[in-house]
Design an enzyme around this catalytic site. Structure first.
Site, PDB file in Angstrom:
ATOM      1  N   ASP A  12      -2.612  -6.550  10.268  1.00  0.00           N
ATOM      2  CA  ASP A  12      -1.181  -6.598  10.592  1.00  0.00           C
ATOM      3  C   ASP A  12      -0.838  -7.962  11.181  1.00  0.00           C
ATOM      4  O   ASP A  12      -1.263  -8.289  12.296  1.00  0.00           O
ATOM      5  CB  ASP A  12      -0.850  -5.480  11.580  1.00  0.00           C
ATOM      6  CG  ASP A  12       0.640  -5.352  11.838  1.00  0.00           C
ATOM      7  OD1 ASP A  12       1.405  -6.207  11.363  1.00  0.00           O
ATOM      8  OD2 ASP A  12       1.039  -4.386  12.529  1.00  0.00           O
ATOM      9  N   ALA A  57     -27.547  25.598  13.268  1.00  0.00           N
ATOM     10  CA  ALA A  57     -26.202  25.171  12.893  1.00  0.00           C
ATOM     11  C   ALA A  57     -25.724  24.124  13.884  1.00  0.00           C
ATOM     12  O   ALA A  57     -26.113  24.130  15.054  1.00  0.00           O
ATOM     13  CB  ALA A  57     -25.236  26.355  12.868  1.00  0.00           C
ATOM     14  N   ASP A  85     -30.996  29.555  10.328  1.00  0.00           N
ATOM     15  CA  ASP A  85     -32.020  29.074  11.266  1.00  0.00           C
ATOM     16  C   ASP A  85     -31.420  28.174  12.333  1.00  0.00           C
ATOM     17  O   ASP A  85     -31.879  28.152  13.471  1.00  0.00           O
ATOM     18  CB  ASP A  85     -33.100  28.286  10.507  1.00  0.00           C
ATOM     19  CG  ASP A  85     -33.851  29.143   9.510  1.00  0.00           C
ATOM     20  OD1 ASP A  85     -33.968  30.361   9.759  1.00  0.00           O
ATOM     21  OD2 ASP A  85     -34.298  28.599   8.479  1.00  0.00           O
ATOM     22  N   GLU A 114     -13.295  -3.153  10.548  1.00  0.00           N
ATOM     23  CA  GLU A 114     -12.718  -2.856   9.232  1.00  0.00           C
ATOM     24  C   GLU A 114     -13.721  -3.089   8.106  1.00  0.00           C
ATOM     25  O   GLU A 114     -13.743  -2.351   7.118  1.00  0.00           O
ATOM     26  CB  GLU A 114     -11.460  -3.701   9.005  1.00  0.00           C
ATOM     27  CG  GLU A 114     -10.337  -3.431   9.987  1.00  0.00           C
ATOM     28  CD  GLU A 114      -9.905  -1.975  10.028  1.00  0.00           C
ATOM     29  OE1 GLU A 114     -10.015  -1.274   9.000  1.00  0.00           O
ATOM     30  OE2 GLU A 114      -9.471  -1.523  11.110  1.00  0.00           O
ATOM     31  N   ASP A 172       0.815  -1.218   0.000  1.00  0.00           N
ATOM     32  CA  ASP A 172       0.000   0.000   0.000  1.00  0.00           C
ATOM     33  C   ASP A 172       0.846   1.264   0.000  1.00  0.00           C
ATOM     34  O   ASP A 172       0.310   2.361   0.125  1.00  0.00           O
ATOM     35  CB  ASP A 172      -0.916   0.034   1.238  1.00  0.00           C
ATOM     36  CG  ASP A 172      -1.971  -1.055   1.195  1.00  0.00           C
ATOM     37  OD1 ASP A 172      -2.275  -1.526   0.087  1.00  0.00           O
ATOM     38  OD2 ASP A 172      -2.466  -1.434   2.258  1.00  0.00           O
TER      39      ASP A 172
END
Length: 488
Positions: free
Chosen positions: A194, A350, A348, A215, A167
């Site tokens: 791993d 958040a 209006d 995962e 990777d």
């Protein structure tokens, strides 16, 4: 000796920075200086990490933070990268095992998997059995079916590997401890474990089933959860013989794939079908504030949100904001649009979406997403039909990244921030869900893991204790939040 000591300190410094950057707390969209290693950005990133993981927000590398830095965890970021991953392909320019854009999922409900390699720590049969059990956990709670392939191309390829395993060096495993595994989001799905970990099955140690189930959540499209009890929280919590998915895990996977086919859909509820609302008798107002204190101490709030470093941001007047630190009080007054570019005037409602590193605003039936640096990311219509928004939004709270609680005049309902769709059957009366909170509040914000603040009128603030499930105090908001400025 002095040179060796300086080298060690420098290595520790860069290790912290790499950790914060790897897991999404420190990136190119920081609200401060462009120098990511600056003291300002380091402090903000540490505060964000502490806020996300529900430990005291100090902005320094203290014992609680160091303990989490060294804990076993998933190798995927906690905070969603704010970039477009659509250009990646599996053969050309492949992605790293990170979270992709919100809402990424397989475009089908039949998903295949294949074991390409096995661990030397567990028998092949145990790996296969526990892998099936981990996938069953998700299919039991969503409209998903999984099929194992013995050969050919599978949607989710499963491998065990050591250190750099294909990777790229930046995603190499790190030996025993710390990073246990990582996975790619759809449409890739590859999941890697791993091999240097002490894998076990159904006993204390690094339990393969628990890690695999987490995962596979990523491989199906789920990001990390800021809910500590959720399977999708980033840190490994150990073997649990009675493990079940948390409600946040279930809400997330069903938002992507729907409920299991054999589970009936919830019927939409309206005020006519819910329990009668609890009538809240409001306490007498606090003493009139002194006439010589600043005007902004007594202006009603339009909306309020908790910034990622733990500060409160309150929207007031036509287009300005206050930044309030829980410990230091008022930090700054500023123009709303200098902080949030192209934001709606007088929003209006958040709230913040932690793992998405986004601030969400509502104006009418429009939903706005902003990055932590204030850049507007998207604007979309809220969907679900007129009956699903029976009242204009007045406040919003986000307890997880999978849904937002929207408060109207007398009702509260849930909205998926990723899709913009109101969740069917979620409508309730405010007085029933939040005892002691009056109707027609102006704004609300989650102050910490146990406390919600509800604002109403020029000066009133209701302090709601989540553990006791009731309002415990009603106080003057200026005195409580900005004591040295407003209590004159």
């Amino acid at each position: 000796m002095r040179r060796l000591f300086s080298t060690v300190l420098l290595r520790i410094f860069f290790t912290k920075l790499l950790y914060l950057r790897r897991y999404g707390y420190l990136d190119d969209h920081m609200p401060g200086t462009r120098n990511l290693a600056s003291a300002e950005n380091r402090k903000y990133a540490l505060q964000f990490f502490q806020n996300f993981n529900k430990i005291p927000i100090t902005g320094v590398y203290d014992d609680a933070t160091a303990n989490l830095f060294g804990k076993e965890r998933c190798g995927c970021p906690d905070v969603m990268p704010q970039k477009n991953e659509a250009a990646f392909s599996k053969k050309k320019n492949p992605p790293t095992p990170v979270q992709f854009n919100l809402g990424t999922k397989w475009n089908k409900n039949q998903v295949t998997w294949r074991l390409n390699s096995f661990s030397r720590k567990i028998s092949n049969n145990n790996v296969r059995v526990e892998t099936r059990r981990a996938f069953d956990l998700w299919s039991k709670n969503a409209n998903l079916q999984f099929t194992e392939l013995q050969s050919g191309d599978a949607d989710i390829d499963i491998d065990f590997g050591r250190r750099e395993h294909g990777d790229g060096a930046g995603n190499a495993f790190d030996g025993p401890g710390r990073v246990l595994a990582h996975a790619f989001f759809p449409p890739f799905g590859d999941t890697h474990f791993d091999e240097d970990e002490g894998w076990v099955v159904n006993r204390t140690g690094v339990d393969y089933f628990t890690v695999a189930a987490h995962e596979f959540g990523h491989a199906l499209g789920l990001g990390h959860s800021e809910i500590r009890e959720a399977l999708m929280a980033p840190f490994y919590t150990g073997y649990n013989p009675n493990f079940e998915l948390n409600s946040d895990d279930i809400a997330g996977i069903q938002a992507l794939y729907g409920a299991p086919r054999n589970q009936p859909r919830p019927r939409p509820t309206t005020p006519r079908t819910t329990m009668p609302p609890v009538v809240v008798t409001e306490p007498p107002p606090p003493r009139p504030p002194p006439t010589n204190r600043p005007t902004f101490c007594d202006i009603p709030y339009n909306a309020a949100v908790r910034d990622f470093n733990g500060d409160l941001l309150v929207f007031m007047g036509r287009a300005y904001m206050l930044r309030i630190n829980p410990n230091r009080g008022l930090v700054a007054r500023m123009s709303q649009r200098t902080v949030f570019q192209r934001s709606p005037i007088r929003p209006d409602a958040a709230t913040e979406v932690m793992s998405g590193s986004r601030i969400v605003m509502m104006k009418g039936r429009l939903l706005y997403h902003f990055s932590r640096s204030g850049r507007r990311i998207s604007r979309k219509w809220i969907s679900g039909g007129g009956a699903t928004m029976p009242e204009q939004a007045r406040a919003a709270l986000s307890f997880s990244s999978n849904d937002i609680s929207v408060f109207g005049a007398s009702q509260v309902w849930k909205l998926n921030p990723n899709t913009g769709r109101v969740i069917s059957g979620s409508h309730r009366y405010i007085g029933n869900e939040f005892p002691g909170v009056p109707n027609r509040i102006d704004a609300a914000v989650i102050r910490d893991d146990t406390t919600i603040l509800f604002f109403k009128g020029r000066s009133r603030m209701h302090v709601f204790d989540r553990r006791q499930n009731r309002v415990v105090r009603t106080v003057d908001k200026g005195n409580e939040l900005m004591d040295s400025t407003c209590n004159v």
